[in-house]
Write a protein that holds these residues in place. Structure first.
Motif, PDB file in Angstrom:
ATOM      1  N   GLN A  61       0.842  -1.220   0.000  1.00  0.00           N
ATOM      2  CA  GLN A  61       0.000   0.000   0.000  1.00  0.00           C
ATOM      3  C   GLN A  61       0.868   1.258   0.000  1.00  0.00           C
ATOM      4  OE1 GLN A  61      -2.255  -0.949   3.552  1.00  0.00           O
ATOM      5  NE2 GLN A  61      -4.137  -1.185   2.374  1.00  0.00           N
ATOM      6  N   ASN A  62       1.988   1.174   0.715  1.00  0.00           N
ATOM      7  CA  ASN A  62       2.846   2.356   0.823  1.00  0.00           C
ATOM      8  C   ASN A  62       3.454   2.781  -0.504  1.00  0.00           C
ATOM      9  OD1 ASN A  62       2.683   3.303   3.457  1.00  0.00           O
ATOM     10  ND2 ASN A  62       3.894   1.580   4.193  1.00  0.00           N
ATOM     11  N   LEU A  63       3.645   1.814  -1.386  1.00  0.00           N
ATOM     12  CA  LEU A  63       4.186   2.172  -2.703  1.00  0.00           C
ATOM     13  C   LEU A  63       3.257   3.172  -3.385  1.00  0.00           C
ATOM     14  CD1 LEU A  63       6.115   1.786  -5.116  1.00  0.00           C
ATOM     15  CD2 LEU A  63       4.798  -0.216  -5.738  1.00  0.00           C
ATOM     16  N   TYR A  64       1.938   2.867  -3.313  1.00  0.00           N
ATOM     17  CA  TYR A  64       0.952   3.736  -3.971  1.00  0.00           C
ATOM     18  C   TYR A  64       0.836   5.076  -3.260  1.00  0.00           C
ATOM     19  CZ  TYR A  64       0.046  -0.412  -6.599  1.00  0.00           C
ATOM     20  OH  TYR A  64       0.222  -1.483  -7.426  1.00  0.00           O
ATOM     21  N   LEU A  65       1.027   5.043  -1.929  1.00  0.00           N
ATOM     22  CA  LEU A  65       0.952   6.295  -1.159  1.00  0.00           C
ATOM     23  C   LEU A  65       2.161   7.179  -1.474  1.00  0.00           C
ATOM     24  CD1 LEU A  65      -0.488   7.870   1.118  1.00  0.00           C
ATOM     25  CD2 LEU A  65       0.947   6.645   2.737  1.00  0.00           C
TER      26      LEU A  65
END
Lengths: 402, 152
Positions: A61-65
């Motif tokens: 998820q952090n990649l997209y954030l």
């Protein structure tokens, strides 16, 4: 009425709305007549609390954030994050994926530098150059769209590799676009170095010699225009830059003109580099397997964003979410130099000097407070997600199911 | 090779100042430094012209451990030297390094307001990022700070 003989200084507030460019930041300049005596900076108008948010999201998820920290250099944020997490997970990314990461990064640099050229030309009152450079920027954005399906958030990275390959047809489109952009960039280089009126706004303005630049900690094209030999692609090569070095670009005069020349010459170096990459794209899979949990440890990853060194510190406790992610963007390094550079300069030159560092406030500011009916209302991730699902489900259901 | 040389050089500069060393990666050295030795350490690095201060990271180890750690990352080419300074969470004060590196001011302002660490002697301790109406004693990046909604 008696004219005032008071020699007290006057403070000119600039911003937070539109402080010479369409991003928010606040500057207070103390002036004596037209000459700036001191300056202070206040940021955070686009702060979204992303570092805190990463601690309650999974590694994926952090990649997209994180690639949404910036709307200009989204790819380089994702690359810095992926490189750090892959280091922690001890995963080796296939060479073709690394080459494609560099390819998209250089396309992003061209897009960012052309955007900057337009903004800087606009600040100088040279709107013809602004319009032409932004017209040409469409070419590189079309290339990025053809490669990834997106003009801004290309989202080319995944943990362990990339999502998109480059086929022969796409390579031909890229080459054709680069030929056009190269011709245009050479023309712009001639314009900014020969146009008399423009040179009056740039030559000898906001000068920083090499010593001053090193002392004020500036990085990226701003530093390189003052002869500071710092470029992460050269100093600590990553992705494809180790196997295929890129030509570094330095200037020595350290004025606004040098900052124009460095960025335009960097575009020329990027064109060459992309062509070379297309000729030498290794054959390999695009991704490798990534574990869901990342080994305990700390990683530092450094990459050269269009505005300079981007620094990520990533700490894992061995779980499926990070313990801490710290992002230090190039603008944070360069913004302090503006407060120094403007001293002794005319107030009218301030916008150009500010734009000269190519500041990115969105990168710098990472807390989103959504006001509704004047009330302060913080949205949770779930609420925002549900809102998105409902919104797109109602409005675009036909497109989604097509 | 240059990276190894740079790291060895850093070790020789900090020989009497670091209390402990570790090498978390081939291109990195971590040196533990006491808060009272921090300014002397960065002064020596600056005099030796060892790289540049690339970033300051604040870590909250949580109320159970009762410590903060402030990391000063210096880069010279590919080599990264990190000075690690441990602070008592109940009294988080650390000397400012701005007298040596004036450009550290935004890094100290950010770390200060996000974690509630006081940088003693920093030239400007006003908020850099937090909104004007932010509660003064709420430090967003502390582990025990839960923002409205639990996930802001």
């Amino acid at each position: 009425m008696t004219p005032s003989t008071d020699r007290k200084r006057f403070t000119v507030p600039i911003g937070p709305q539109h402080p010479a460019l369409k991003e928010p930041g606040h500057f207070a300049f103390d002036v004596d007549g037209e000459i700036v005596q001191s300056a202070s900076v206040r940021l955070g108008y686009a702060h979204r609390g992303i570092e805190k948010a990463t601690e309650s999201r999974t590694w994926v998820q952090n990649l997209y954030l994180l690639e949404r920290i910036c709307g200009i250099c989204s790819h380089i944020h994702a690359t810095a994050y992926c490189l750090g997490v892959e280091k922690l997970a001890e995963v080796e990314v296939p060479p073709r994926a690394q080459a494609i990461r560099s390819l998209v990064a250089e396309l992003e640099r061209i897009h960012s530098h052309l955007l900057w050229l337009g903004v800087a030309a606009h600040e100088a009152g040279f709107d013809t150059l602004f319009m032409y450079s932004w017209r040409d920027r469409e070419t590189v954005m079309d290339i990025l769209e053809a490669l990834t399906g997106n003009r801004v958030h290309y989202s080319a990275n995944v943990l362990g590799g990339v999502k998109y390959d480059v086929d022969d047809k796409q390579a031909a489109t890229i080459r054709e676009g680069l030929d056009f952009l190269e011709e245009r960039t050479l023309h712009y280089l001639e314009v900014v170095t020969t146009d008399g009126l423009f040179l009056q706004r740039t030559r000898g303005i906001g000068v920083m010699n090499r010593d001053e630049a090193e002392q004020s900690g500036v990085i990226g094209p701003t530093g390189r225009a003052s002869g500071v030999h710092r470029d992460v692609r050269i100093d600590s090569p990553y992705t494809a830059y180790a196997e295929h070095p890129i030509l570094p670009v330095y200037e020595s005069t350290g004025d606004l003109l040098a900052r124009f020349i460095v960025r335009l010459r960097e575009q020329l170096a990027s064109f060459e580099y992309i062509r070379m990459l297309l000729d030498h794209l290794p054959n390999s899979p695009l991704t490798t397997r990534m574990p869901r949990r990342v080994k305990e440890g700390e990683a530092i990853s450094r990459v050269e964003a269009p505005r300079g060194e981007l620094f990520y510190f990533i700490k894992s406790n061995g779980g499926d979410m990070p313990e801490r992610i710290h992002v230090r963007t190039p603008t944070l390094c360069n913004i302090a130099s503006v407060a120094q550079l403007v001293i002794g300069q005319h107030l009218a030159d301030v916008p150009m000097i500010l734009v000269g560092i190519d500041p990115c406030f969105s990168c710098n500011d990472r807390t989103s407070v959504i006001s509704q009916d004047g009330q302060r209302d913080l949205w949770t991730w779930d609420r925002l997600r549900q809102y998105g699902i409902n919104h797109y489900g109602t409005h675009y259901s036909k497109d989604i199911h097509r | 090779m240059t990276t190894d040389r740079n790291l060895l050089h850093a070790q020789s500069i900090l020989r009497d100042l670091a209390t402990d060393w570790s090498q978390p990666a081939p291109e990195r050295y971590d040196a533990h430094v006491l808060p009272q030795k921090l300014v002397a350490t960065v002064t020596k690095l600056n005099q030796a012209r060892w790289g540049y201060l690339a970033a300051i990271t604040g870590l909250d180890k949580g109320p159970e451990v009762g410590e903060f750690e402030v990391l000063y990352h210096f880069c010279a080419g590919a080599a990264v030297l990190t000075l690690r300074v441990t602070l008592n969470r109940a009294y988080p004060v650390i000397p400012s390094v701005c007298a040596v590196f004036p450009y550290a001011s935004p890094y100290e302002r950010e770390t200060g307001e996000m974690l509630g660490i006081r940088f003693d002697g920093t030239p400007d301790d006003s908020w850099l990022f937090l909104p004007d109406d932010w509660e003064p004693e709420v430090f967003p990046l502390r582990k025990d700070t839960v923002l409205n909604g639990g996930d802001a």
